[in-house]
Design an enzyme around this catalytic site. Structure first.
Site, PDB file in Angstrom:
ATOM      1  N   ALA A   1       0.805  -1.220   0.000  1.00 23.41           N
ATOM      2  CA  ALA A   1       0.000   0.000   0.000  1.00 23.41           C
ATOM      3  C   ALA A   1       0.838   1.269   0.000  1.00 23.41           C
ATOM      4  O   ALA A   1       0.516   2.244  -0.689  1.00 23.41           O
ATOM      5  CB  ALA A   1      -0.927  -0.013   1.226  1.00 23.41           C
TER       6      ALA A   1
ATOM      7  N   GLU B   1       3.729   1.928  -1.155  1.00 22.22           N
ATOM      8  CA  GLU B   1       4.711   2.079  -2.221  1.00 22.22           C
ATOM      9  C   GLU B   1       4.099   2.816  -3.415  1.00 22.22           C
ATOM     10  O   GLU B   1       4.041   2.302  -4.537  1.00 22.22           O
ATOM     11  CB  GLU B   1       5.277   0.708  -2.576  1.00 22.22           C
ATOM     12  CG  GLU B   1       6.006   0.092  -1.385  1.00 22.22           C
ATOM     13  CD  GLU B   1       6.469  -1.337  -1.590  1.00 22.22           C
ATOM     14  OE1 GLU B   1       6.389  -1.839  -2.726  1.00 22.22           O
ATOM     15  OE2 GLU B   1       6.920  -1.962  -0.603  1.00 22.22           O
TER      16      GLU B   1
ATOM     17  N   ARG C   1       3.305 -11.993   0.614  1.00 24.57           N
ATOM     18  CA  ARG C   1       3.682 -13.165   1.410  1.00 24.57           C
ATOM     19  C   ARG C   1       2.572 -14.209   1.399  1.00 24.57           C
ATOM     20  O   ARG C   1       2.673 -15.223   2.078  1.00 24.57           O
ATOM     21  CB  ARG C   1       3.954 -12.761   2.873  1.00 24.57           C
ATOM     22  CG  ARG C   1       5.063 -11.747   3.060  1.00 24.57           C
ATOM     23  CD  ARG C   1       6.427 -12.310   2.763  1.00 24.57           C
ATOM     24  NE  ARG C   1       7.467 -11.303   2.951  1.00 24.57           N
ATOM     25  CZ  ARG C   1       7.920 -10.505   1.977  1.00 24.57           C
ATOM     26  NH1 ARG C   1       7.426 -10.622   0.752  1.00 24.57           N
ATOM     27  NH2 ARG C   1       8.868  -9.617   2.222  1.00 24.57           N
TER      28      ARG C   1
ATOM     29  N   HIS D   1       8.168  -2.273  -6.980  1.00 28.79           N
ATOM     30  CA  HIS D   1       8.041  -1.990  -5.555  1.00 28.79           C
ATOM     31  C   HIS D   1       8.951  -0.807  -5.222  1.00 28.79           C
ATOM     32  O   HIS D   1       9.699  -0.321  -6.064  1.00 28.79           O
ATOM     33  CB  HIS D   1       8.448  -3.207  -4.723  1.00 28.79           C
ATOM     34  CG  HIS D   1       7.477  -4.343  -4.781  1.00 28.79           C
ATOM     35  ND1 HIS D   1       6.623  -4.657  -3.745  1.00 28.79           N
ATOM     36  CD2 HIS D   1       7.209  -5.250  -5.757  1.00 28.79           C
ATOM     37  CE1 HIS D   1       5.880  -5.708  -4.072  1.00 28.79           C
ATOM     38  NE2 HIS D   1       6.219  -6.081  -5.294  1.00 28.79           N
TER      39      HIS D   1
ATOM     40  N   GLU E   1      12.853  -2.998  -7.250  1.00 30.33           N
ATOM     41  CA  GLU E   1      12.695  -2.073  -6.133  1.00 30.33           C
ATOM     42  C   GLU E   1      13.251  -0.718  -6.579  1.00 30.33           C
ATOM     43  O   GLU E   1      14.461  -0.556  -6.770  1.00 30.33           O
ATOM     44  CB  GLU E   1      13.442  -2.568  -4.897  1.00 30.33           C
ATOM     45  CG  GLU E   1      12.889  -3.863  -4.310  1.00 30.33           C
ATOM     46  CD  GLU E   1      11.693  -3.630  -3.395  1.00 30.33           C
ATOM     47  OE1 GLU E   1      11.275  -2.470  -3.238  1.00 30.33           O
ATOM     48  OE2 GLU E   1      11.192  -4.628  -2.827  1.00 30.33           O
TER      49      GLU E   1
END
Length: 357
Positions: free
Chosen positions: A95, A97, A183, A238, A314
């Site tokens: 959320a 990011e 996850r 991300h 990332e």
């Protein structure tokens, strides 16, 4: 009246042709990438963009969140008589990011707005179909935008109902909300590993694999006959860390058989991304670079489907900057530009391997 000269007629005809071609040009809906937008802005953008470009864009609605918000994306590509190879691009699951969601929109704009003027983009969309999902965790995103409090602004999970089995160092049976969607996939899922089994952790994996409607929607769509077997690359955005993450991430020094081929492509993509601002990305598994994590979406995709090239990017800044999940919005377009350069390296590889001459 005097007759127009041949030169004047020629100029008018050229102007008419220009106006006509501009009217037919593919264009995305308005979306301001100089600021952070709210979820309704994303929703309206995707719906309007698909509606305005019927010959190139199709709206995708793959499911709904816990709180009933649609999981929306677009499929971008010129229709062909045969099934085309596909590439998946998403804005991640977390959320807080926000840059990842906006850079995914930057990708949509590059593909659609440049189809008529860029020969390479035209070739991409003639030969491939792109699946782009900017926001895969709408509930968490909306919640993270609802207040300036750090605990809300930096919310990571979805908004699953309270689970009252949470613990801290000194307390037990705490009630906490949310599941970390990255996850929650069926890859090395274990209820014995802390903090992944703690509902009060940012990385709580949920009670069982695919317990969440958001992760189930992604799973079911990727395994659907429409997608399965046609998808050859997945790039999930991300923040933050400047990392190019490969599978697998549940244990150090644990890799798929074609790891070195995946890594070679990732290194080339990272080098392309460094050309604009000399931004350096580390390449490898998160397990090796940061530490193990179970239940990852891209790990599950690599293990459970035929998708070859699977990556998490990332975005900046690097890990030296503390808790920088939301870069200043004036960096969104520059980061979009450099990230797109790396993604194009992956696209080119998919075309070389999976598009028939």
């Amino acid at each position: 009246t005097e007759l127009l000269s041949d030169m004047t007629w020629s100029a008018l005809l050229r102007l008419s042709a220009l106006i006509f071609s501009t009217a037919l040009a593919y264009r995305t809906a308005p979306f301001d990438l100089r600021r952070y937008n709210d979820f309704p802005d994303f929703q309206a953008y995707l719906i309007r963009t698909a509606k305005d470009n019927p010959g190139l864009v199709r709206l995708l609605h793959i499911g709904n969140s816990h709180e009933g918000r649609p999981l929306l994306g677009v499929m971008i590509g010129k229709p062909r008589t045969h099934k085309k190879p596909m590439i998946w691009l998403d804005g991640g699951n977390h959320a807080r990011e926000w840059p990842a969601f906006h850079v995914a929109v930057y990708f949509i704009e590059q593909l659609i707005n440049n189809y008529d003027t860029d020969k390479k983009i035209k070739m991409y969309l003639d030969e491939l179909d792109f699946l782009v999902f900017p926001v895969l965790n709408p509930d968490g995103f909306v919640y993270s935008r609802s207040d300036y409090k750090a605990t809300i602004r930096h919310w990571r999970k979805n908004r699953a109902q309270e689970n009252c089995t949470g613990t801290t160092a000194s307390r037990h049976d705490l009630c906490c909300e949310g599941v970390d969607l990255n996850r929650n996939y069926d890859f090395a899922f274990s209820q014995t590993l802390y903090p992944f089994n703690n509902p009060c952790s940012d990385e709580y994996q949920g009670p069982e694999p695919f317990s969440e409607p958001e992760s189930r929607a992604v799973r079911d769509f990727i395994l659907s006959p429409q997608i399965n077997g046609r998808l050859h690359a997945v790039v999930s955005l991300h923040t933050h860390g400047q990392l190019f993450i490969l599978p697998y991430n549940n244990r150090k020094r644990t890799y798929p058989e074609d790891f070195f081929q995946l890594k070679e492509l990732a290194v080339r993509a990272a080098e392309a991304m460094a050309e604009l601002r000399d931004i350096k990305y580390r390449v490898g598994t998160a397990a090796d670079m940061l530490g193990p994590a179970t239940g990852g979406a891209t790990d599950w995709i690599k293990k459970s489907t035929k998708v070859k090239y699977v990556y998490v990017i990332e975005l900046p800044p690097d890990m030296k900057t503390w808790f920088a999940f939301q870069m200043k919005p004036h960096w969104l377009i520059p980061v979009g530009k450099e990230t797109w350069m790396g993604v194009k390296v992956i696209i080119d590889q998919v075309i070389r391997e999976f598009v028939d001459d």
